[in-house]
Design a protein around this motif. Structure first.
Motif, short mmCIF file in Angstrom:
data_model
loop_
_atom_site.label_atom_id
_atom_site.label_comp_id
_atom_site.label_asym_id
_atom_site.label_seq_id
_atom_site.Cartn_x
_atom_site.Cartn_y
_atom_site.Cartn_z
N LEU A 6 67.93 -10.79 78.21
CA LEU A 6 67.97 -10.07 79.48
C LEU A 6 67.04 -10.77 80.46
CD1 LEU A 6 68.83 -7.59 81.16
CD2 LEU A 6 67.00 -6.32 80.04
N MET A 7 67.61 -11.31 81.53
CA MET A 7 66.83 -12.03 82.54
C MET A 7 66.66 -11.14 83.75
SD MET A 7 67.54 -15.90 83.61
CE MET A 7 66.23 -16.88 84.26
N ILE A 8 65.39 -10.86 84.10
CA ILE A 8 65.09 -9.94 85.20
C ILE A 8 64.03 -10.54 86.12
CG2 ILE A 8 65.76 -7.88 83.90
CD1 ILE A 8 62.80 -7.34 83.33
N GLU A 9 63.88 -9.91 87.31
CA GLU A 9 62.88 -10.38 88.26
C GLU A 9 61.89 -9.30 88.64
OE1 GLU A 9 65.20 -11.68 91.62
OE2 GLU A 9 65.89 -9.66 92.05
N PRO A 37 58.78 -13.19 88.13
CA PRO A 37 58.53 -12.39 89.32
C PRO A 37 59.21 -12.98 90.54
CG PRO A 37 56.51 -12.75 88.11
CD PRO A 37 57.56 -13.63 87.48
N ARG A 38 59.74 -12.11 91.38
CA ARG A 38 60.53 -12.53 92.53
C ARG A 38 59.80 -13.52 93.42
NH1 ARG A 38 62.88 -9.24 97.59
NH2 ARG A 38 64.57 -10.66 98.01
N GLY A 39 58.52 -13.34 93.61
CA GLY A 39 57.76 -14.24 94.47
C GLY A 39 57.74 -15.66 93.96
N GLU A 40 57.95 -15.84 92.66
CA GLU A 40 57.91 -17.16 92.08
C GLU A 40 59.28 -17.84 92.06
OE1 GLU A 40 55.20 -18.79 90.74
OE2 GLU A 40 53.96 -17.19 91.51
N GLN A 41 60.37 -17.07 92.06
CA GLN A 41 61.66 -17.68 91.77
C GLN A 41 62.53 -17.99 92.98
OE1 GLN A 41 65.03 -16.37 91.69
NE2 GLN A 41 64.50 -14.50 92.71
N MET A 75 51.51 -8.81 88.61
CA MET A 75 52.56 -7.80 88.80
C MET A 75 53.68 -8.03 87.79
SD MET A 75 52.74 -7.47 92.93
CE MET A 75 54.04 -6.25 92.88
N GLY A 76 54.00 -9.27 87.52
CA GLY A 76 55.04 -9.60 86.56
C GLY A 76 54.68 -9.15 85.15
N GLU A 77 53.43 -9.33 84.77
CA GLU A 77 52.99 -8.89 83.45
C GLU A 77 53.13 -7.38 83.30
OE1 GLU A 77 49.06 -10.54 83.43
OE2 GLU A 77 49.75 -12.47 82.64
N ARG A 78 52.75 -6.65 84.35
CA ARG A 78 52.89 -5.18 84.31
C ARG A 78 54.37 -4.79 84.27
NH1 ARG A 78 48.78 -5.61 88.18
NH2 ARG A 78 50.20 -5.05 89.87
N ALA A 79 55.19 -5.45 85.07
CA ALA A 79 56.62 -5.15 85.10
C ALA A 79 57.27 -5.43 83.74
CB ALA A 79 57.31 -5.96 86.20
N LEU A 80 56.86 -6.51 83.10
CA LEU A 80 57.39 -6.84 81.79
C LEU A 80 56.98 -5.79 80.76
CD1 LEU A 80 58.95 -8.77 79.96
CD2 LEU A 80 56.82 -10.09 79.68
#
Length: 157
Positions: A6-9, A37-41, A75-80
Motif C-alpha cells: 500500500l503506497m500512501i502520501e 510525505p507529500r512535501g517530499e514527493q 509528520m510522515g512518521e506520525r502518519a505512518l
C-alpha cells in the motif's frame, strides 16, 4: 494470506482503512505500507496546479506552507504510525516504512522482497501528473510486475 503493498502520501482516514481492508472480502491481508510525505514527493508547482484544477484556490496559495525536509519526515512518521495502527485494528497485519528517495525504486524492491500479490496506490488526485501518466500508479505499472490498483483517498489532509 493475500499480500498487498500500500503506497500512501498521508495518514489513512477511517474510510480509507475500511476501503482497502474490505477489497478482498474475508480473506486475511498482510499490508506492507510505503509512505512518502507529500512535501517530499511532488513539485510545489504541480501541487498548486492540482489545487487550482480542483477549484481549491486557497490551497494553491498556501502551497509554500507544505512541510518539507525534517518537518515532513516527522509528520510522515506520525502518519505512518497512525495508518499502521488503524490497519492492524481491523485484524489484518501491517508493517511499514517511510520512503526517503525514489518511491518507485522502493516500491519495486518491496514488492519483490515480500512477494506481493498487488500494489494499491492510495493518494489524493494529482491531475497534472495523471494526465501525463507521471503519477505513481501509472509509472508503477511498468515496474513492479503485479497488478496495480489506483484509489483516491476519501478526504484531503
Amino acid at each position: 494470506m493475500f499480500t498487498s503493498v500500500l503506497m500512501i502520501e498521508k495518514a489513512l482516514t477511517s474510510a480509507d482503512v475500511e476501503f482497502v481492508t474490505t477489497l478482498h472480502g474475508d480473506e486475511p491481508v498482510a499490508f506492507h505500507v510505503l509512505l512518502q510525505p507529500r512535501g517530499e514527493q511532488a513539485d510545489r508547482l504541480l501541487r498548486a496546479i492540482d489545487d487550482v484544477a480542483l477549484g481549491e484556490l486557497d490551497e494553491a496559495v498556501r502551497e509554500g506552507g507544505t512541510p518539507e525536509g525534517d518537518e515532513a519526515r516527522s509528520m510522515g512518521e506520525r502518519a505512518l504510525a497512525v495508518s499502521l495502527q488503524a490497519l492492524r485494528g481491523t485484524g489484518d497485519t501491517a508493517e511499514g516504512r517511510l520512503v526517503e528517495d525514489h518511491p518507485l525504486d522502493a516500491l519495486r524492491k518491496l514488492v519483490e522482497e515480500v512477494g506481493a500479490d498487488e500494489v494499491i496506490v492510495l493518494t489524493d488526485p494529482h491531475y497534472v501528473e495523471e494526465f501525463f501518466h507521471r503519477d505513481w500508479a501509472s509509472r508503477a505499472r511498468h515496474k513492479v510486475g503485479v497488478p496495480v490498483l489506483k484509489l483516491f483517498s476519501h478526504s484531503k489532509a
